[in-house]
Design a protein around this motif. Structure first.
Motif, PDB file in Angstrom:
ATOM      1  N   GLY A   7       0.874  -1.184   0.000  1.00 25.76           N
ATOM      2  CA  GLY A   7       0.000   0.000   0.000  1.00 25.76           C
ATOM      3  C   GLY A   7       0.906   1.228   0.000  1.00 25.76           C
ATOM      4  N   ILE A   8       0.316   2.394   0.234  1.00 26.39           N
ATOM      5  CA  ILE A   8       1.110   3.621   0.146  1.00 26.39           C
ATOM      6  C   ILE A   8       2.209   3.642   1.209  1.00 26.39           C
ATOM      7  N   THR A   9       1.971   3.003   2.361  1.00 28.90           N
ATOM      8  CA  THR A   9       2.995   2.989   3.416  1.00 28.90           C
ATOM      9  C   THR A   9       4.217   2.194   2.965  1.00 28.90           C
ATOM     10  N   ALA A  45       0.788  -9.153  -1.283  1.00 27.73           N
ATOM     11  CA  ALA A  45      -0.048 -10.342  -1.451  1.00 27.73           C
ATOM     12  C   ALA A  45      -0.926 -10.281  -2.710  1.00 27.73           C
ATOM     13  N   GLY A  76      -4.852   8.757   7.476  1.00 30.08           N
ATOM     14  CA  GLY A  76      -4.808   9.569   6.259  1.00 30.08           C
ATOM     15  C   GLY A  76      -3.583   9.213   5.417  1.00 30.08           C
ATOM     16  N   VAL A 133       3.127 -12.821   2.615  1.00 28.84           N
ATOM     17  CA  VAL A 133       3.963 -13.439   3.656  1.00 28.84           C
ATOM     18  C   VAL A 133       3.002 -14.146   4.606  1.00 28.84           C
ATOM     19  N   VAL A 180     -17.093  -0.250   5.164  1.00 31.59           N
ATOM     20  CA  VAL A 180     -17.967   0.728   4.499  1.00 31.59           C
ATOM     21  C   VAL A 180     -18.042   0.348   3.014  1.00 31.59           C
ATOM     22  N   ALA A 191     -11.753  -2.479   6.538  1.00 34.64           N
ATOM     23  CA  ALA A 191     -10.707  -1.640   5.938  1.00 34.64           C
ATOM     24  C   ALA A 191     -10.362  -0.424   6.781  1.00 34.64           C
ATOM     25  N   VAL A 193       7.140  -7.157  -0.698  1.00 35.04           N
ATOM     26  CA  VAL A 193       6.291  -8.331  -0.962  1.00 35.04           C
ATOM     27  C   VAL A 193       4.825  -7.941  -0.792  1.00 35.04           C
ATOM     28  N   MET A 244       1.037 -13.131  10.809  1.00 34.76           N
ATOM     29  CA  MET A 244       2.411 -13.501  10.424  1.00 34.76           C
ATOM     30  C   MET A 244       3.287 -13.765  11.641  1.00 34.76           C
TER      31      MET A 244
HETATM   32  P1  FAD Z   1      -3.164  -0.599   2.723  1.00 34.82           P
HETATM   33  O1  FAD Z   1      -3.523   0.325   1.640  1.00 34.82           O
HETATM   34  O2  FAD Z   1      -4.223  -1.409   3.378  1.00 34.82           O
HETATM   35  O3  FAD Z   1      -2.019  -1.562   2.161  1.00 34.82           O
HETATM   36  C1  FAD Z   1      -1.636  -2.731   2.838  1.00 34.82           C
HETATM   37  C2  FAD Z   1      -1.168  -3.729   1.786  1.00 34.82           C
HETATM   38  O4  FAD Z   1      -0.712  -4.907   2.477  1.00 34.82           O
HETATM   39  C3  FAD Z   1      -2.269  -4.182   0.842  1.00 34.82           C
HETATM   40  O5  FAD Z   1      -1.870  -3.948  -0.485  1.00 34.82           O
HETATM   41  C4  FAD Z   1      -2.430  -5.666   1.151  1.00 34.82           C
HETATM   42  O6  FAD Z   1      -2.761  -6.438   0.004  1.00 34.82           O
HETATM   43  C5  FAD Z   1      -1.048  -6.021   1.673  1.00 34.82           C
HETATM   44  N1  FAD Z   1      -0.990  -7.225   2.517  1.00 34.82           N
HETATM   45  C6  FAD Z   1      -1.857  -7.615   3.472  1.00 34.82           C
HETATM   46  N2  FAD Z   1      -1.445  -8.776   4.024  1.00 34.82           N
HETATM   47  C7  FAD Z   1      -0.290  -9.118   3.424  1.00 34.82           C
HETATM   48  C8  FAD Z   1       0.626 -10.192   3.564  1.00 34.82           C
HETATM   49  N3  FAD Z   1       0.420 -11.175   4.441  1.00 34.82           N
HETATM   50  N4  FAD Z   1       1.726 -10.226   2.773  1.00 34.82           N
HETATM   51  C9  FAD Z   1       1.955  -9.238   1.864  1.00 34.82           C
HETATM   52  N5  FAD Z   1       1.115  -8.205   1.683  1.00 34.82           N
HETATM   53  C10 FAD Z   1       0.011  -8.133   2.453  1.00 34.82           C
HETATM   54  N6  FAD Z   1      -7.175   8.780   3.420  1.00 34.82           N
HETATM   55  C11 FAD Z   1      -7.009  10.068   3.001  1.00 34.82           C
HETATM   56  O7  FAD Z   1      -5.966  10.676   3.293  1.00 34.82           O
HETATM   57  N7  FAD Z   1      -7.958  10.703   2.261  1.00 34.82           N
HETATM   58  C12 FAD Z   1      -9.137  10.096   1.925  1.00 34.82           C
HETATM   59  O8  FAD Z   1      -9.948  10.677   1.202  1.00 34.82           O
HETATM   60  C13 FAD Z   1      -9.355   8.773   2.387  1.00 34.82           C
HETATM   61  N8  FAD Z   1     -10.496   8.118   2.067  1.00 34.82           N
HETATM   62  C14 FAD Z   1     -10.589   6.774   2.295  1.00 34.82           C
HETATM   63  C15 FAD Z   1     -11.688   6.082   1.807  1.00 34.82           C
HETATM   64  C16 FAD Z   1     -11.777   4.706   1.978  1.00 34.82           C
HETATM   65  C17 FAD Z   1     -12.951   3.965   1.423  1.00 34.82           C
HETATM   66  C18 FAD Z   1     -10.758   4.009   2.679  1.00 34.82           C
HETATM   67  C19 FAD Z   1     -10.840   2.516   2.849  1.00 34.82           C
HETATM   68  C20 FAD Z   1      -9.674   4.698   3.193  1.00 34.82           C
HETATM   69  C21 FAD Z   1      -9.576   6.083   3.015  1.00 34.82           C
HETATM   70  N9  FAD Z   1      -8.480   6.809   3.482  1.00 34.82           N
HETATM   71  C22 FAD Z   1      -8.309   8.127   3.121  1.00 34.82           C
HETATM   72  C23 FAD Z   1      -7.439   6.144   4.276  1.00 34.82           C
HETATM   73  C24 FAD Z   1      -6.240   5.712   3.413  1.00 34.82           C
HETATM   74  O9  FAD Z   1      -6.662   5.393   2.118  1.00 34.82           O
HETATM   75  C25 FAD Z   1      -5.581   4.483   4.005  1.00 34.82           C
HETATM   76  O10 FAD Z   1      -5.405   4.622   5.396  1.00 34.82           O
HETATM   77  C26 FAD Z   1      -4.228   4.202   3.364  1.00 34.82           C
HETATM   78  O11 FAD Z   1      -4.338   4.153   1.955  1.00 34.82           O
HETATM   79  C27 FAD Z   1      -3.671   2.906   3.934  1.00 34.82           C
HETATM   80  O12 FAD Z   1      -2.409   2.633   3.373  1.00 34.82           O
HETATM   81  P2  FAD Z   1      -1.513   1.435   3.930  1.00 34.82           P
HETATM   82  O13 FAD Z   1      -0.379   1.279   3.005  1.00 34.82           O
HETATM   83  O14 FAD Z   1      -1.185   1.686   5.367  1.00 34.82           O
HETATM   84  O15 FAD Z   1      -2.449   0.161   3.925  1.00 34.82           O
END
Ligand code: FAD
Length: 467
Positions: free
Chosen positions: A13-15, A41, A446, A253, A308, A409, A39, A290
């Motif tokens: 994801g973005i993180t 999934a 965010g 993983v 949602v 989510a 990595v 994990m």
């Molecule tokens: P994620 O995007 O959840 O990425 C985690 C990744 O880990 C996924 O790709 C997943 O497939 C992967 N993964 C999971 N398990 C495993 C594994 N075992 N091995 C390998 N990979 C794995 N934020 C804003 O700033 N503005 C907004 O307008 C906004 N609106 C939103 C609307 C919605 C509907 C949602 C759901 C969120 C919104 N957010 C918004 C929040 C923001 O989008 C998220 O908090 C952010 O994108 C999360 O990023 P992340 O990388 O932490 O997690």
């Protein structure tokens, strides 16, 4: 060439993407003997960031924008070479649906808290009794509870139930998709706690601390950025900047073991990779799975994540007979509607719809109504249209409707979240050195908060490996 130490990032994801990008940048610039693997999934990067391009429309299934005032996201956009694609939201009147009626959002409110008195006095959003109760904020003493408490409890104490349920709750739960009576004040808006401690009255405190909005010919300033080709274009651009061979997709993983000073990571295709340091950038429940052999990770079993769904509805503008002059509305908690918010996307982001078309994006799935997410696409669309038709006159069926479900989510930072997280981190430092948690389950949901955490993980990994 000496053996390079391997850093593995779990979750793209973005993180995770941010962590991978900045790690490789630092490794290149400082000529460090490390390599990076990411990595993921699923078959794609970006996690919750997903854009749709269809019939001349560009819209989002997940996040639609990010806050301008938090600089890390725009910085990443520049790093990715997309600076020219940044767009600011169109501004306009926003509304709140209370008692079957759309009311103008009182001007001068910050997260629903008044900073000016007169727009609230004249607002139809509250009864006289509700206004008088909210005014007690000026004289009520500071709360005695030190530290964490629920957002709901905190705001109800200062302003009474009516202001909280009609204004604060719909705005805040729009961000966290959770129940404000469960959410932690200190993990979401610790600044409100500090304001009360310092100024006693939140209204007075906000007046002193929130910068006065400089208006441009009376127009509200934009608060959000998006990208003209959709937020997913940032994901693609950052992915393109990663060195070839960095990303493994379609393989998760499953399990992580610590052995002989390394992390052995079992992937879902049965292979095992080794890491010297790991960034866990997945949701908390995936991180727990994990590392299920570590009891201290069990706190994440109890941490909820809500669901949602949103629906993007495309219309010819002629189909909407009674339009609102604004960018959207949120729905108060006690109203008889199942939609929780609706954005006039074509007004907020004019490039999102072709000329003459309207694109509305509505959310369902308030606390207590989460099962709506499990209904069929058609059932969800019908619920949304039924609610919209109570507010506006729609004479034709939508040209298309796209339903996006987001199950489990939205991680919920319940009261005590920060203490629990600190406990897990302390245990990790002792028992899993070099393994770090980052992402929306931990220190802000965010996009800029996630990017901040990805950047912080880079510093943590490098200072660990430099030891
Ligand atoms: P994620 O995007 O959840 O990425 C985690 C990744 O880990 C996924 O790709 C997943 O497939 C992967 N993964 C999971 N398990 C495993 C594994 N075992 N091995 C390998 N990979 C794995 N934020 C804003 O700033 N503005 C907004 O307008 C906004 N609106 C939103 C609307 C919605 C509907 C949602 C759901 C969120 C919104 N957010 C918004 C929040 C923001 O989008 C998220 O908090 C952010 O994108 C999360 O990023 P992340 O990388 O932490 O997690």
């Amino acid at each position: 060439m000496p053996d390079l130490k391997q850093i593995v990032i779990v979750g793209g994801g973005i993180t995770g993407l941010t962590a991978a990008y900045y790690l490789q940048k630092r490794i290149r610039e400082e000529q460090l003997p490390y390599k990076v693997k990411l990595v993921e999934a699923s078959e794609r990067l970006g996690g919750k960031i997903k854009s749709v391009k269809r019939d001349g429309y560009t819209f989002e299934r997940g996040p639609d924008s990010f806050l301008i005032r938090k600089p890390s996201a725009a910085r990443l956009v520049k790093e990715a070479g997309l600076e020219d694609d940044l767009i600011k939201n169109g501004t306009g009147q926003s509304y709140i649906l209370v008692d079957k009626k759309l009311h103008k959002m009182p001007s001068g409110s910050y997260m629903g808290i008044p900073t000016q008195v007169s727009p609230f006095l004249f607002s139809g959003v509250f009864s006289v009794k509700g206004k008088l109760r909210a005014g007690l904020d000026f004289i009520k003493p500071k709360g005695k509870q030190a530290g964490d408490q629920s957002l709901g409890l905190f705001f109800r104490r200062r302003f009474g139930d009516e202001l909280v349920e009609n204004l604060v709750e719909p705005l805040l739960s729009g961000i966290y998709a959770g129940d404000i009576d469960e959410l932690s004040l200190m993990a979401t808006f610790p600044n409100f706690y500090d304001l009360e401690q310092e100024h006693r009255s939140l209204v007075k405190g906000l007046r002193k601390t929130v910068p006065k909005k400089k208006s441009n010919k009376g127009k509200k300033p934009s608060m959000f950025y998006s990208l003209k080709n959709g937020l997913e274009s940032l994901v693609d651009a950052v992915e393109d900047k990663l060195e070839p061979g960095t990303v493994v997709k379609g393989t998760g993983v499953d399990h992580i073991e610590q052995k002989d000073g390394h992390y052995h990571m079992l992937l879902s295709d049965g292979t095992v990779i080794q890491a010297d340091s790991v960034v866990m950038a997945t949701p908390h429940f995936a991180a727990r799975r994990m590392l299920s052999q570590y009891e201290f990770m069990d706190v994440f079993k109890e941490m909820p994540a809500t669901s949602v769904a949103n629906v993007a509805l495309a219309f010819d503008q002629s189909a909407i007979k009674k339009d609102i002059d604004g960018t959207g509305f949120v729905v108060s908690r006690n109203s008889d509607y199942r939609i929780t918010a609706c954005t006039w996307t074509h007004k907020k982001w004019p490039q999102s719809a072709p000329e003459g078309k309207a694109l509305l994006r509505c959310y369902v799935g308030r606390p207590g109504d989460e099962q709506v997410v499990d209904l069929s696409d058609q059932e969800i669309v019908d619920i949304v249209l039924q609610d919209l038709k109570k507010i506006m006159k729609i004479t034709k069926e939508p040209e298309f409707a796209v339903v996006s479900r987001w199950k489990n989510a939205m991680p919920q930072y319940a009261v005590g979240h920060k203490d629990r997280l600190n406990h897990v981190r302390a245990k990790m430092e002792a028992e899993l050195p070099g393994l770090f948690l980052a992402g929306s389950s931990y220190e802000g949901i965010g996009i800029p908060d996630c990017i901040d955490q990805g950047e912080a993980a880079v510093d943590q990994v490098l200072s660990f490996l430099h030891q």
